[in-house]
Design a protein around this motif. Sequence first.
Motif, PDB file in Angstrom:
ATOM      1  N   THR A 174       0.823  -1.215   0.000  1.00 11.49           N
ATOM      2  CA  THR A 174       0.000   0.000   0.000  1.00 11.49           C
ATOM      3  C   THR A 174       0.857   1.265   0.000  1.00 11.49           C
ATOM      4  N   LEU A 175       1.986   1.198   0.692  1.00  8.85           N
ATOM      5  CA  LEU A 175       2.827   2.400   0.801  1.00  8.85           C
ATOM      6  C   LEU A 175       3.355   2.839  -0.555  1.00  8.85           C
ATOM      7  N   PRO A 229       9.078  -4.543   1.404  1.00 11.47           N
ATOM      8  CA  PRO A 229       8.936  -5.272   2.666  1.00 11.47           C
ATOM      9  C   PRO A 229       9.896  -6.454   2.791  1.00 11.47           C
ATOM     10  N   LEU A 275       9.551   0.572   7.414  1.00 13.48           N
ATOM     11  CA  LEU A 275       8.219   0.006   7.665  1.00 13.48           C
ATOM     12  C   LEU A 275       7.754   0.219   9.099  1.00 13.48           C
ATOM     13  N   CYS A 327       4.254   1.150   8.003  1.00 11.32           N
ATOM     14  CA  CYS A 327       3.381   0.012   7.657  1.00 11.32           C
ATOM     15  C   CYS A 327       1.957   0.249   8.176  1.00 11.32           C
ATOM     16  N   TYR A 332      -2.030  -5.964   5.334  1.00  8.44           N
ATOM     17  CA  TYR A 332      -1.863  -7.397   5.016  1.00  8.44           C
ATOM     18  C   TYR A 332      -1.899  -7.709   3.520  1.00  8.44           C
ATOM     19  N   ARG A 333      -1.798  -6.703   2.675  1.00 10.30           N
ATOM     20  CA  ARG A 333      -1.770  -7.011   1.239  1.00 10.30           C
ATOM     21  C   ARG A 333      -0.552  -7.857   0.901  1.00 10.30           C
ATOM     22  N   ILE A 338       4.366 -10.175   7.380  1.00  8.83           N
ATOM     23  CA  ILE A 338       5.260  -9.031   7.601  1.00  8.83           C
ATOM     24  C   ILE A 338       4.676  -8.012   8.585  1.00  8.83           C
ATOM     25  N   PRO A 339       3.367  -7.663   8.492  1.00  4.61           N
ATOM     26  CA  PRO A 339       2.861  -6.672   9.453  1.00  4.61           C
ATOM     27  C   PRO A 339       2.980  -7.128  10.909  1.00  4.61           C
TER      28      PRO A 339
HETATM   29  S1  SF4 Z   1       1.010  -4.727   5.651  1.00  2.00           S
HETATM   30 FE1  SF4 Z   1       2.427  -5.223   3.986  1.00  2.00          FE
HETATM   31  S2  SF4 Z   1       1.493  -4.316   2.170  1.00  2.00           S
HETATM   32 FE2  SF4 Z   1       0.511  -3.369   3.940  1.00  2.00          FE
HETATM   33  S3  SF4 Z   1       1.716  -1.496   4.331  1.00  2.00           S
HETATM   34 FE3  SF4 Z   1       2.586  -3.112   5.621  1.00  2.00          FE
HETATM   35  S4  SF4 Z   1       4.252  -3.984   4.413  1.00  2.00           S
HETATM   36 FE4  SF4 Z   1       2.967  -2.818   2.985  1.00  2.00          FE
END
Ligand code: SF4
Length: 153
Positions: free
Chosen positions: A33-34, A43, A61, A65, A69-70, A81-82
């Motif tokens: 999204t970023l 990421p 991040l 972030c 969760y995309r 990753i989140p």
């Molecule tokens: S959850 Fe993943 S896709 Fe969403 S902002 Fe964070 S690193 Fe980017």
Amino acid sequence: MQKIEERIFEYTGYKQEDFSVCLGCKICASVCTLNDVGFKVNPQELLLSLFMGLKIKNHVLINLCTSCYRCTESCPWEIRIPELVRAIKEITDKEESFTKAMKESIRIFGRVYEPYVILRVLPTIILKGYVKYLKRWKDYINFHLPTFAGKKG
Ligand code: SF4
Ligand code: SF4
């Protein structure tokens, strides 16, 4: 004392070797999204740093972030990753006042009570120039708590 990286593995249930499965496909970067809103974020770098045992404390991040969760949904291995980012924030005490206020609200009221959260973050709202979004927040509260902002039409 435990290193930050060791505590991240403890919090998330991941192990360092789990990140060796990363394919380097950068799908996570392509959907982040970023990047949609003009940042240049990969990421996968965070995983690489954890895998290589490098310092991750100031990774971009951690501040940016959105926990959307995309990246996880698109990753062939569904790497969360989140959740890594959240663990880092908690361990390094870099949680935003919004997150802290929500946790406090849950502790006191058993749920996120929006008026309490907004009062707690009022200094942040003013100092960071979020006042311009208050109308939208009021609409949100009006929707969820009709008695707080008057009767719904
Ligand atoms: S959850 Fe993943 S896709 Fe969403 S902002 Fe964070 S690193 Fe980017
Ligand atoms: S999408 Fe998953 S496998 Fe691909 S680079 Fe990102 S973290 Fe690694």
